[in-house]
Design a protein around this motif. Structure first.
Motif, short mmCIF file in Angstrom:
data_model
loop_
_atom_site.label_atom_id
_atom_site.label_comp_id
_atom_site.label_asym_id
_atom_site.label_seq_id
_atom_site.Cartn_x
_atom_site.Cartn_y
_atom_site.Cartn_z
N ASN A 61 30.22 37.24 47.69
CA ASN A 61 31.48 36.77 48.28
C ASN A 61 31.97 35.51 47.59
OD1 ASN A 61 31.53 38.89 50.08
ND2 ASN A 61 30.61 37.73 51.75
N LYS A 62 31.04 34.62 47.23
CA LYS A 62 31.41 33.39 46.55
C LYS A 62 32.01 33.69 45.18
CE LYS A 62 29.44 28.89 45.45
NZ LYS A 62 28.21 28.08 45.45
N ARG A 63 31.38 34.61 44.43
CA ARG A 63 31.91 34.99 43.12
C ARG A 63 33.28 35.64 43.26
NH1 ARG A 63 26.61 36.97 42.37
NH2 ARG A 63 27.40 39.09 42.68
N GLN A 64 33.45 36.44 44.31
CA GLN A 64 34.74 37.10 44.54
C GLN A 64 35.83 36.08 44.83
OE1 GLN A 64 34.43 40.01 47.67
NE2 GLN A 64 35.32 41.60 46.40
N GLU A 65 35.52 35.07 45.65
CA GLU A 65 36.49 34.02 45.95
C GLU A 65 36.86 33.24 44.70
OE1 GLU A 65 35.16 31.52 49.13
OE2 GLU A 65 34.86 33.22 50.48
N GLN A 66 35.86 32.93 43.86
CA GLN A 66 36.14 32.22 42.62
C GLN A 66 37.04 33.04 41.71
OE1 GLN A 66 32.20 31.47 41.13
NE2 GLN A 66 31.97 29.54 42.25
N ARG A 67 36.80 34.34 41.65
CA ARG A 67 37.62 35.22 40.83
C ARG A 67 39.06 35.24 41.34
NH1 ARG A 67 34.62 39.92 41.07
NH2 ARG A 67 33.14 38.91 39.72
N LYS A 68 39.22 35.29 42.67
CA LYS A 68 40.57 35.29 43.25
C LYS A 68 41.29 33.97 42.96
CE LYS A 68 39.79 38.55 47.01
NZ LYS A 68 39.71 38.74 48.47
N GLU A 69 40.56 32.85 43.05
CA GLU A 69 41.17 31.55 42.75
C GLU A 69 41.62 31.49 41.29
OE1 GLU A 69 38.35 28.52 43.76
OE2 GLU A 69 38.47 28.95 45.91
N GLU A 70 40.79 32.01 40.38
CA GLU A 70 41.16 32.02 38.97
C GLU A 70 42.40 32.88 38.74
OE1 GLU A 70 37.79 33.22 36.64
OE2 GLU A 70 36.57 31.54 37.33
N GLU A 71 42.45 34.04 39.40
CA GLU A 71 43.62 34.91 39.25
C GLU A 71 44.87 34.23 39.79
OE1 GLU A 71 42.70 38.59 41.18
OE2 GLU A 71 41.25 39.19 39.65
N THR A 72 44.74 33.51 40.92
CA THR A 72 45.89 32.80 41.49
C THR A 72 46.37 31.72 40.53
OG1 THR A 72 45.00 33.22 43.70
CG2 THR A 72 46.67 31.50 43.50
N LYS A 73 45.43 30.99 39.93
CA LYS A 73 45.80 29.95 38.96
C LYS A 73 46.49 30.56 37.75
CE LYS A 73 42.13 26.68 40.12
NZ LYS A 73 40.89 26.03 39.66
N GLN A 74 45.97 31.70 37.28
CA GLN A 74 46.58 32.35 36.12
C GLN A 74 47.99 32.84 36.44
OE1 GLN A 74 43.79 35.38 34.97
NE2 GLN A 74 42.47 33.95 33.86
N LEU A 75 48.18 33.38 37.65
CA LEU A 75 49.51 33.84 38.03
C LEU A 75 50.48 32.67 38.14
CD1 LEU A 75 48.67 36.56 40.71
CD2 LEU A 75 49.62 36.91 38.43
N ALA A 76 50.02 31.54 38.70
CA ALA A 76 50.87 30.36 38.82
C ALA A 76 51.24 29.84 37.43
CB ALA A 76 50.17 29.28 39.63
#
Length: 149
Positions: free
Chosen positions: A76-91
């Motif tokens: 779950n922690k790795r999944q959250e980190q991946r989502k945060e990275e994707e959000t940063k990339q989209l921004a």
């Protein structure tokens, strides 16, 4: 005591396992590896290879599996980190898109306008000469190259 005697007997009668492997060349010239002796019509005499078994890996703490609940938490922690990275990339992609549009507008402004004016800082207007205009066009083209990918 009974367990000790039983273990001693097992160790006494245990034999190290070694596989018998034969290597020989058949009538077509292909090398064969088998656990049976080569047939009498083999092209070359077979060799008996003594292969020792691979020792079992040591049972250390690193190889033991973790608690399933801990593994789930790590997942779950790795999944959250991946989502945060994707959000940063989209921004960042959205920001680059805006900068791209601005840079393209600057290129159009500097190339399409025959005479450019800029504020001179004292409330007046100053005309931009061709050297400054070419520099501004080059800067705008660099910005387009950087942000419009």
């Amino acid at each position: 005591m009974k367990n000790f005697v039983f273990t001693g007997l097992i160790l006494l009668f245990s034999v190290t396992a070694s596989a018998q492997v034969y290597k020989w060349v058949d009538e077509h010239g292909k090398t064969q590896y088998t656990d049976l002796p080569p047939p009498p019509g083999a092209a070359r005499d077979g060799q008996r290879l003594n292969i020792k078994p691979v020792p079992a890996p040591a049972n250390n703490e690193a190889s033991k599996s973790k608690n399933p609940a801990d593994e789930r938490l790590e997942f779950n922690k790795r999944q959250e980190q991946r989502k945060e990275e994707e959000t940063k990339q989209l921004a960042k992609a959205e920001e680059n898109k805006k900068k791209c549009i601005d840079a393209q507008g600057q290129v159009r402004l500097y190339t399409d306008s025959p005479r450019l004016t800029v504020p001179d800082g004292s409330g007046g207007i100053a005309y931009v000469d061709d050297d400054v205009r070419q520099k501004k066009i080059a800067e705008a083209n660099k910005a387009v190259a950087a942000f419009c990918k």
